[in-house]
Design a protein around this motif. Structure first.
Motif, PDB file in Angstrom:
ATOM      1  N   LEU A 172      48.575  16.479  41.672  1.00  0.00           N
ATOM      2  CA  LEU A 172      48.942  16.069  43.027  1.00  0.00           C
ATOM      3  C   LEU A 172      48.759  14.578  43.298  1.00  0.00           C
ATOM      4  O   LEU A 172      49.326  14.060  44.260  1.00  0.00           O
ATOM      5  CB  LEU A 172      48.132  16.877  44.052  1.00  0.00           C
ATOM      6  N   ILE A 173      47.958  13.895  42.475  1.00  0.00           N
ATOM      7  CA  ILE A 173      47.845  12.435  42.626  1.00  0.00           C
ATOM      8  C   ILE A 173      48.479  11.742  41.428  1.00  0.00           C
ATOM      9  O   ILE A 173      49.385  10.921  41.588  1.00  0.00           O
ATOM     10  CB  ILE A 173      46.371  11.989  42.775  1.00  0.00           C
ATOM     11  N   GLY A 174      48.017  12.080  40.229  1.00  0.00           N
ATOM     12  CA  GLY A 174      48.502  11.392  39.041  1.00  0.00           C
ATOM     13  C   GLY A 174      49.997  11.515  38.830  1.00  0.00           C
ATOM     14  O   GLY A 174      50.703  10.506  38.708  1.00  0.00           O
ATOM     15  N   LYS A 175      50.500  12.724  38.789  1.00  0.00           N
ATOM     16  CA  LYS A 175      51.914  12.927  38.495  1.00  0.00           C
ATOM     17  C   LYS A 175      52.806  12.771  39.723  1.00  0.00           C
ATOM     18  O   LYS A 175      53.912  12.243  39.629  1.00  0.00           O
ATOM     19  CB  LYS A 175      52.119  14.290  37.839  1.00  0.00           C
ATOM     20  N   LEU A 176      52.315  13.226  40.875  1.00  0.00           N
ATOM     21  CA  LEU A 176      53.127  13.117  42.087  1.00  0.00           C
ATOM     22  C   LEU A 176      53.316  11.668  42.515  1.00  0.00           C
ATOM     23  O   LEU A 176      54.334  11.322  43.136  1.00  0.00           O
ATOM     24  CB  LEU A 176      52.470  13.919  43.219  1.00  0.00           C
ATOM     25  N   SER A 177      52.370  10.794  42.164  1.00  0.00           N
ATOM     26  CA  SER A 177      52.466   9.388  42.570  1.00  0.00           C
ATOM     27  C   SER A 177      53.560   8.639  41.823  1.00  0.00           C
ATOM     28  O   SER A 177      53.795   7.453  42.090  1.00  0.00           O
ATOM     29  CB  SER A 177      51.121   8.683  42.360  1.00  0.00           C
ATOM     30  N   ARG A 178      54.240   9.285  40.898  1.00  0.00           N
ATOM     31  CA  ARG A 178      55.423   8.668  40.272  1.00  0.00           C
ATOM     32  C   ARG A 178      56.552   8.548  41.279  1.00  0.00           C
ATOM     33  O   ARG A 178      57.464   7.743  41.106  1.00  0.00           O
ATOM     34  CB  ARG A 178      55.873   9.498  39.068  1.00  0.00           C
ATOM     35  N   TRP A 179      56.506   9.371  42.353  1.00  0.00           N
ATOM     36  CA  TRP A 179      57.572   9.365  43.359  1.00  0.00           C
ATOM     37  C   TRP A 179      57.061   9.004  44.752  1.00  0.00           C
ATOM     38  O   TRP A 179      57.851   8.565  45.598  1.00  0.00           O
ATOM     39  CB  TRP A 179      58.242  10.746  43.432  1.00  0.00           C
ATOM     40  N   ILE A 180      55.762   9.233  45.019  1.00  0.00           N
ATOM     41  CA  ILE A 180      55.194   8.995  46.347  1.00  0.00           C
ATOM     42  C   ILE A 180      54.039   8.014  46.223  1.00  0.00           C
ATOM     43  O   ILE A 180      53.344   7.985  45.204  1.00  0.00           O
ATOM     44  CB  ILE A 180      54.692  10.323  46.970  1.00  0.00           C
TER      45      ILE A 180
END
Length: 257
Positions: A172-180
């Motif tokens: 929810l932070i590491g991978k999602l932050s590629r878009w958000i």
């Protein structure tokens, strides 16, 4: 004559780039990540893990309802821990390198972050005029008389924190932050991490939410500042749960005498 530090020369200072905390790449979302996430939602949010209690003879194996419920959680966490470890093992192993950068500060912050979150939580609850233990802590305390410490340690200190760090920090932070934006992801992670602990609890109180918000904030910020290190957030979470478990099995019985 004074010489300037030279990169690669023994005894010389490393260049600034070598001392700077790297950011570890969690990678993109993969199909396996979605499978583990879906399994987590089905087992704990939808409650499919509870169907184990309806298997003929399952309840009879255990002496109390608490131990039967613990067995359900242990099986579910074992499945999720295995899946999460398979999907993130390389990222976990690589992110242990974060301890090479400012090791004294990061080592100090493991107990320091736990103590700081404890003080903040206690201060907020005292201001609100009510001291409340978390749902997890109450559940653990209820099982201390029926579940052996080593078994509880595996579930509550080793497997549970890793599964939660994989989902709420790595995904929810590491991978999602590629878009958000990463700090938007941090806010999402904190809210969901706190809220998930009340699913199936049957009750909700604002004061009981505080410990999870505090812990979620500390670990999420540490995850980002340590270079999105899954290893570091896992160590912080493991330490927090380990202390809580040790107190529940050692100090609590003395207070109840």
């Amino acid at each position: 004559m004074q010489h300037n530090p030279t990169p690669g020369v023994p005894g010389q200072y490393p260049p600034a780039a070598k001392r700077r905390q790297p950011v570890f790449d969690p990678g993109p979302f993969r199909r396996g990540d979605l499978v583990v996430l879906a399994a987590y939602l089905l087992l704990f949010i939808v409650g499919l893990a509870g169907f184990l209690l309806f298997i003929p003879g399952f309840r009879e194996v255990f002496t109390t309802p608490d131990t039967a419920q613990f067995a359900v959680n242990l099986i579910a966490y074992a499945v999720l821990f295995t899946g999460a470890m398979i999907m993130s093992f390389s990222a976990l192993r690589e992110s242990f390198r974060t301890f090479l950068y400012h090791p004294w500060a990061k080592g100090f912050l493991v107990p320091g972050a736990w103590l700081g979150s404890l003080i903040v939580t206690a201060s907020i609850l005292m201001t609100m005029g009510e001291a409340v233990k978390s749902e997890n802590q109450l559940a653990i305390e209820g099982m201390t008389t029926s579940v052996p410490f080593p078994t509880m340690f595996v579930a509550a200190v080793v497997m549970g924190p890793f599964v939660e760090e994989y989902i709420f920090r790595h995904l929810l932070i590491g991978k999602l932050s590629r878009w958000i934006n990463v700090w938007v992801c941090v806010a999402i992670s904190i809210v969901l991490f706190a809220g998930i602990h009340f699913v199936g609890a049957g009750s909700f109180d604002v004061t009981s939410l505080v410990p999870y918000l505090t812990l979620g904030t500390v670990i999420s910020v540490a995850y980002v500042l340590s270079g999105k290190s899954l290893a570091y957030s896992y160590v912080l979470h493991l330490f927090n749960n380990g202390i809580a478990l040790a107190l529940a099995y050692t100090v609590l019985p003395l207070l109840e005498q």
